[in-house]
Design a protein around this motif. Sequence first.
Motif, PDB file in Angstrom:
ATOM      1  N   ILE A  32       0.841  -1.192   0.000  1.00  7.94           N
ATOM      2  CA  ILE A  32       0.000   0.000   0.000  1.00  7.94           C
ATOM      3  C   ILE A  32       0.881   1.248   0.000  1.00  7.94           C
ATOM      4  O   ILE A  32       1.872   1.318   0.719  1.00  7.94           O
ATOM      5  CB  ILE A  32      -0.894   0.068   1.252  1.00  7.94           C
ATOM      6  N   ALA A  33       0.534   2.202  -0.799  1.00  4.73           N
ATOM      7  CA  ALA A  33       1.110   3.545  -0.688  1.00  4.73           C
ATOM      8  C   ALA A  33      -0.050   4.497  -0.894  1.00  4.73           C
ATOM      9  O   ALA A  33      -0.349   4.909  -2.002  1.00  4.73           O
ATOM     10  CB  ALA A  33       2.198   3.773  -1.724  1.00  4.73           C
ATOM     11  N   PHE A 194      -3.520   3.347  -5.590  1.00  8.14           N
ATOM     12  CA  PHE A 194      -3.291   3.201  -4.156  1.00  8.14           C
ATOM     13  C   PHE A 194      -2.459   1.990  -3.727  1.00  8.14           C
ATOM     14  O   PHE A 194      -2.107   1.907  -2.557  1.00  8.14           O
ATOM     15  CB  PHE A 194      -4.635   3.146  -3.421  1.00  8.14           C
ATOM     16  N   LEU A 195      -2.182   1.055  -4.613  1.00  9.15           N
ATOM     17  CA  LEU A 195      -1.430  -0.128  -4.204  1.00  9.15           C
ATOM     18  C   LEU A 195      -0.078  -0.159  -4.892  1.00  9.15           C
ATOM     19  O   LEU A 195       0.009   0.056  -6.099  1.00  9.15           O
ATOM     20  CB  LEU A 195      -2.195  -1.415  -4.543  1.00  9.15           C
ATOM     21  N   ASP A 200       3.936 -10.024  -4.803  1.00  9.71           N
ATOM     22  CA  ASP A 200       3.322 -10.805  -3.728  1.00  9.71           C
ATOM     23  C   ASP A 200       2.583  -9.890  -2.751  1.00  9.71           C
ATOM     24  O   ASP A 200       1.485 -10.217  -2.276  1.00  9.71           O
ATOM     25  CB  ASP A 200       4.377 -11.613  -2.975  1.00  9.71           C
ATOM     26  N   GLU A 201       3.175  -8.713  -2.449  1.00  7.81           N
ATOM     27  CA  GLU A 201       2.528  -7.770  -1.529  1.00  7.81           C
ATOM     28  C   GLU A 201       1.234  -7.227  -2.129  1.00  7.81           C
ATOM     29  O   GLU A 201       0.220  -7.106  -1.433  1.00  7.81           O
ATOM     30  CB  GLU A 201       3.483  -6.625  -1.205  1.00  7.81           C
ATOM     31  N   VAL A 202       1.284  -6.894  -3.395  1.00  7.58           N
ATOM     32  CA  VAL A 202       0.079  -6.396  -4.047  1.00  7.58           C
ATOM     33  C   VAL A 202      -0.990  -7.471  -4.084  1.00  7.58           C
ATOM     34  O   VAL A 202      -2.172  -7.210  -3.855  1.00  7.58           O
ATOM     35  CB  VAL A 202       0.399  -5.885  -5.471  1.00  7.58           C
ATOM     36  N   GLN A 205      -2.736  -7.634  -0.828  1.00  8.22           N
ATOM     37  CA  GLN A 205      -3.658  -6.525  -0.608  1.00  8.22           C
ATOM     38  C   GLN A 205      -4.899  -6.657  -1.477  1.00  8.22           C
ATOM     39  O   GLN A 205      -6.010  -6.314  -1.042  1.00  8.22           O
ATOM     40  CB  GLN A 205      -2.959  -5.196  -0.891  1.00  8.22           C
ATOM     41  N   VAL A 206      -4.738  -7.174  -2.695  1.00  5.77           N
ATOM     42  CA  VAL A 206      -5.906  -7.404  -3.554  1.00  5.77           C
ATOM     43  C   VAL A 206      -6.831  -8.426  -2.916  1.00  5.77           C
ATOM     44  O   VAL A 206      -8.061  -8.285  -2.937  1.00  5.77           O
ATOM     45  CB  VAL A 206      -5.467  -7.857  -4.960  1.00  5.77           C
ATOM     46  N   ARG A 207      -6.254  -9.465  -2.312  1.00  2.00           N
ATOM     47  CA  ARG A 207      -7.090 -10.461  -1.622  1.00  2.00           C
ATOM     48  C   ARG A 207      -7.830  -9.825  -0.460  1.00  2.00           C
ATOM     49  O   ARG A 207      -8.974 -10.179  -0.155  1.00  2.00           O
ATOM     50  CB  ARG A 207      -6.228 -11.642  -1.155  1.00  2.00           C
ATOM     51  N   ARG A 208      -7.188  -8.875   0.230  1.00  2.00           N
ATOM     52  CA  ARG A 208      -7.851  -8.165   1.322  1.00  2.00           C
ATOM     53  C   ARG A 208      -9.063  -7.392   0.793  1.00  2.00           C
ATOM     54  O   ARG A 208     -10.144  -7.399   1.400  1.00  2.00           O
ATOM     55  CB  ARG A 208      -6.881  -7.208   2.004  1.00  2.00           C
ATOM     56  N   LEU A 209      -8.869  -6.733  -0.347  1.00  2.00           N
ATOM     57  CA  LEU A 209      -9.986  -6.009  -0.952  1.00  2.00           C
ATOM     58  C   LEU A 209     -11.101  -6.965  -1.344  1.00  2.00           C
ATOM     59  O   LEU A 209     -12.289  -6.666  -1.195  1.00  2.00           O
ATOM     60  CB  LEU A 209      -9.509  -5.237  -2.185  1.00  2.00           C
TER      61      LEU A 209
END
Length: 449
Positions: A32-33, A194-195, A200-202, A205-209
Amino acid sequence: MTQRARPNLSSGPFVSTRRALSRRDFLRGAGIALSLPFLDAMLPAFARAAALSSPLAPGGKPRRMFAICNNLGLLPQFFFPTGTGRDYKPSAYLEMLKDHRKDFSVFSGLSHPDVDGSHAAEACFLTAAPHPLSSSFRNTISLDQVIAEQIGMFTRFPSITLGVNTSGRGLSWTGSGVAIPCEEKASDVFKQLFLQGTPDEVAVQVRRLDTGRSVLDGVSEQAKRLQRQVGDRDRERLDQYFTSVRDLESRLHAARSWEEKPKPVVTAPVPIDPASPAEYMAKVKVMYDLARLAFETDSTRTITLALDSASTPVVNLGDTKITEGYHNLSHHGKSGEKLKQLEAIDRWHMRLIAALIADLKSVKEDGETLLDRTMVLYGSNLGDANSHSTNNLPTLLAGGGFRHGQHLGFDTTKNYPLPNLYVSMMQRMGLPTDKFASSTGSMRGLELT
């Protein structure tokens, strides 16, 4: 939508007793940024009154443009008002914007000189390149790209080009006349805005969304610390911004969940499906919200949005029954039933424009509203889709610091150049020019506040 490396533009003659927050500060987490909206704390203590006024100057007052083209236009008899000047009588459609009358100007008698070609004219909405059906036609640079070339270095994204039901065809064209493909998936635009991080980090975060969790969850502690460091106005601003992010995420999540579900084979009417082209108004709304967030975070200062109504099937308007495709309705032949349905669709467009104006007015930026600093151009390449006319184009300009609340009416037979309005918009963005395409100067009668 291409990210460009951002130079260090923060140097200046200001003296301060405290460290100001930077416009390039982010709330950071895994993948995230999250950009920050403009806060009072981003100006040094003694610099607020001395902030540079030129939108082209580093640290100066930002100006923005959001250009929207509905390629089937609006029913002219319900759009154009009666009378001119500030005492005009609003039309049925403009009556829907009555709460914002002082925030926009409406124009009649405008067109692009020598831009003909019926539907082909949509390629020239922001370029004004003549005769798009000519065998020798080659498009020219679009208004947004002229602006991006001058001020694009001040933001993470020089420009963003969006579309609804366009199959990738947007409004933006390079200096060599090459089309810039538009972004049609709101979730992809959101991720680009925003990401960031490793793949792997992205992906995490996509899975979180996808499970309904907010990007804000990953930066919550930083957000809390930031809110403790700033003043009351900034805290209110951050609360408003975070609420907007969560609201948009919830709608993106709903749309994505439908995308991944197989469609049942039934004889009943098609259910609500945000991923379907029929959910046209929902798509338009989410793009308007994305534009607001992009401007609010100063991620870009120029956005275009192509609304391809001609490629849109039967529009789902909920309780209002629409029985034919949007394009078929536009060729109404004065059929009462088709006109009734087309008017219902047009009214939805006006509701969304009213909501966009209200949303931009609700966001504060350094003592002004986001609308004060954002020009919203709404128009079409067709003046009358029923006859394929490219004259007397329905045109509305909101915000941007102009003295609005008027109808500027020109000759509806021998039209006034629409590119003159574009010159005024370029000048408002800080570009030192008096020429764009077939313009003859700046827009007559359009004044700054």
